[in-house]
Design a protein around this motif. Structure first.
Motif, PDB file in Angstrom:
ATOM      1  N   THR A 192      -9.829  26.433   3.411  1.00  0.00           N
ATOM      2  CA  THR A 192     -10.596  27.291   2.375  1.00  0.00           C
ATOM      3  C   THR A 192     -10.764  28.686   2.862  1.00  0.00           C
ATOM      4  OG1 THR A 192     -12.627  26.765   2.898  1.00  0.00           O
ATOM      5  CG2 THR A 192     -11.488  25.283   1.289  1.00  0.00           C
ATOM      6  N   THR A 233     -21.074  24.370  -2.430  1.00  0.00           N
ATOM      7  CA  THR A 233     -20.957  25.796  -3.131  1.00  0.00           C
ATOM      8  C   THR A 233     -20.059  25.653  -4.020  1.00  0.00           C
ATOM      9  OG1 THR A 233     -21.935  26.546  -1.247  1.00  0.00           O
ATOM     10  CG2 THR A 233     -21.017  28.116  -2.639  1.00  0.00           C
ATOM     11  N   PRO A 234     -20.202  26.016  -5.306  1.00  0.00           N
ATOM     12  CA  PRO A 234     -18.989  25.928  -6.294  1.00  0.00           C
ATOM     13  C   PRO A 234     -18.198  27.116  -5.887  1.00  0.00           C
ATOM     14  CG  PRO A 234     -20.898  26.629  -7.426  1.00  0.00           C
ATOM     15  CD  PRO A 234     -21.483  26.244  -5.916  1.00  0.00           C
ATOM     16  N   GLY A 235     -16.881  27.084  -6.560  1.00  0.00           N
ATOM     17  CA  GLY A 235     -16.041  28.210  -6.410  1.00  0.00           C
ATOM     18  C   GLY A 235     -15.265  28.243  -5.166  1.00  0.00           C
ATOM     19  N   ILE A 236     -15.409  27.306  -4.199  1.00  0.00           N
ATOM     20  CA  ILE A 236     -14.665  27.494  -2.699  1.00  0.00           C
ATOM     21  C   ILE A 236     -13.026  26.864  -3.047  1.00  0.00           C
ATOM     22  CG2 ILE A 236     -14.693  26.938  -0.228  1.00  0.00           C
ATOM     23  CD1 ILE A 236     -16.966  28.876  -1.148  1.00  0.00           C
ATOM     24  N   GLU A 237     -12.183  27.681  -2.984  1.00  0.00           N
ATOM     25  CA  GLU A 237     -11.035  27.241  -3.274  1.00  0.00           C
ATOM     26  C   GLU A 237     -10.001  27.390  -1.837  1.00  0.00           C
ATOM     27  OE1 GLU A 237      -9.388  29.028  -6.506  1.00  0.00           O
ATOM     28  OE2 GLU A 237     -10.891  28.347  -7.908  1.00  0.00           O
ATOM     29  N   GLU A 272     -13.902  21.856  -5.818  1.00  0.00           N
ATOM     30  CA  GLU A 272     -12.557  22.369  -6.136  1.00  0.00           C
ATOM     31  C   GLU A 272     -11.432  22.408  -5.107  1.00  0.00           C
ATOM     32  OE1 GLU A 272     -15.531  25.312  -8.333  1.00  0.00           O
ATOM     33  OE2 GLU A 272     -15.306  23.947  -6.309  1.00  0.00           O
ATOM     34  N   ARG A 273     -11.709  22.541  -3.854  1.00  0.00           N
ATOM     35  CA  ARG A 273     -10.774  22.236  -2.806  1.00  0.00           C
ATOM     36  C   ARG A 273     -10.068  21.128  -2.655  1.00  0.00           C
ATOM     37  NH1 ARG A 273     -15.852  22.909  -0.880  1.00  0.00           N
ATOM     38  NH2 ARG A 273     -17.026  21.446   0.799  1.00  0.00           N
TER      39      ARG A 273
END
Length: 234
Positions: free
Chosen positions: A12, A24-28, A58-59
């Motif tokens: 990531t 943590t949100p939004g870690i792709e 997400e990841r």
């Protein structure tokens, strides 16, 4: 025998920059991570999966979706019990900075006693992860081969349990992005077939033809026995 393929998500943006992502949100996945996930899907294409179970972050979801790209009819389940450890106030911080914290030494040498400020105890993380695997084993059945897409510390905790290791020793294990750790659960013990595999041939993971009920019942104990002397391999 139930066989579990424990897969860590691909690399990531946080991994690449040395940040502890946590929940943590939004870690792709970054570009390299997406490539890792696609390569993994190609490598495992011949292995039949009864299901794919993923952490909801997400990841992991992105990695699971790559794995399922050409697997019509294979269900995808999201399981919060297999999500990342809650690192609390450590989440989103630079690892080099965290290494100076007094708690860092405990996390390294005595993780069973580590509790992240504002977050989760590592022992609680390990307990929920192992319990989730046992639950999925029972739900999918003794002949299932399935994949779990999760996180480094979660996979290390499950592998440590299968190896009979105390949680304080789990930092000796390495789990790289998009690696595959394979555990086969039998009636009496788990067998760790692979650990941190990032490129090996997977033909041995394809289940053999199902034996007859009579043969299967006779060989139940043999399936759970370790081969004295090591055997001839798969």
């Amino acid at each position: 025998m139930t066989t579990v393929l424990l897969i860590r998500h691909g690399r990531t943006t946080a991994n690449a920059s040395g940040v502890l992502a946590g929940r943590t949100p939004g870690i792709e996945l970054d570009e390299r991570g997406r490539g890792q996930a696609e390569a993994l899907a190609t490598r495992l294409a011949a292995v039949p999966l009864a299901a794919v179970v993923s952490s909801p972050l997400e990841r992991t979801h992105q990695t699971a979706e790559a794995l399922m790209a050409n697997r019509s009819g294979v269900p995808l389940h999201l399981d919060a019990e297999l999500t990342e450890c809650d690192y609390g106030h450590w989440s989103g911080r630079d690892l080099k900075t965290l290494a100076k914290e007094p708690l860092w030494k405990t996390v390294q040498a005595h993780p069973a006693a580590a509790v992240f400020p504002g977050g989760e105890a590592m022992a609680a993380m390990a307990a929920r992860a192992v319990t989730a695997i046992r639950r999925w084993n029972a739900q999918l059945g003794e002949h299932a081969t399935y994949a779990v897409v999760s996180h480094g510390d979660i996979i290390k905790a499950i592998a440590a349990d299968a190896l009979g290791m105390h949680l304080d020793l789990f930092q000796r294990l390495q789990v790289d992005p998009c690696s595959v750790t394979v555990i086969r659960y039998t009636a009496t013990r788990p067998f760790v077939l692979r650990l941190n595999d990032t490129g090996g041939d997977v033909a041995a993971l394809i289940p053999p033809k199902r034996r007859s009920r009579r043969t299967s019942s006779r060989s139940l104990s043999a399936d759970s026995d370790a081969v004295v002397g090591g055997g001839a391999g798969s």
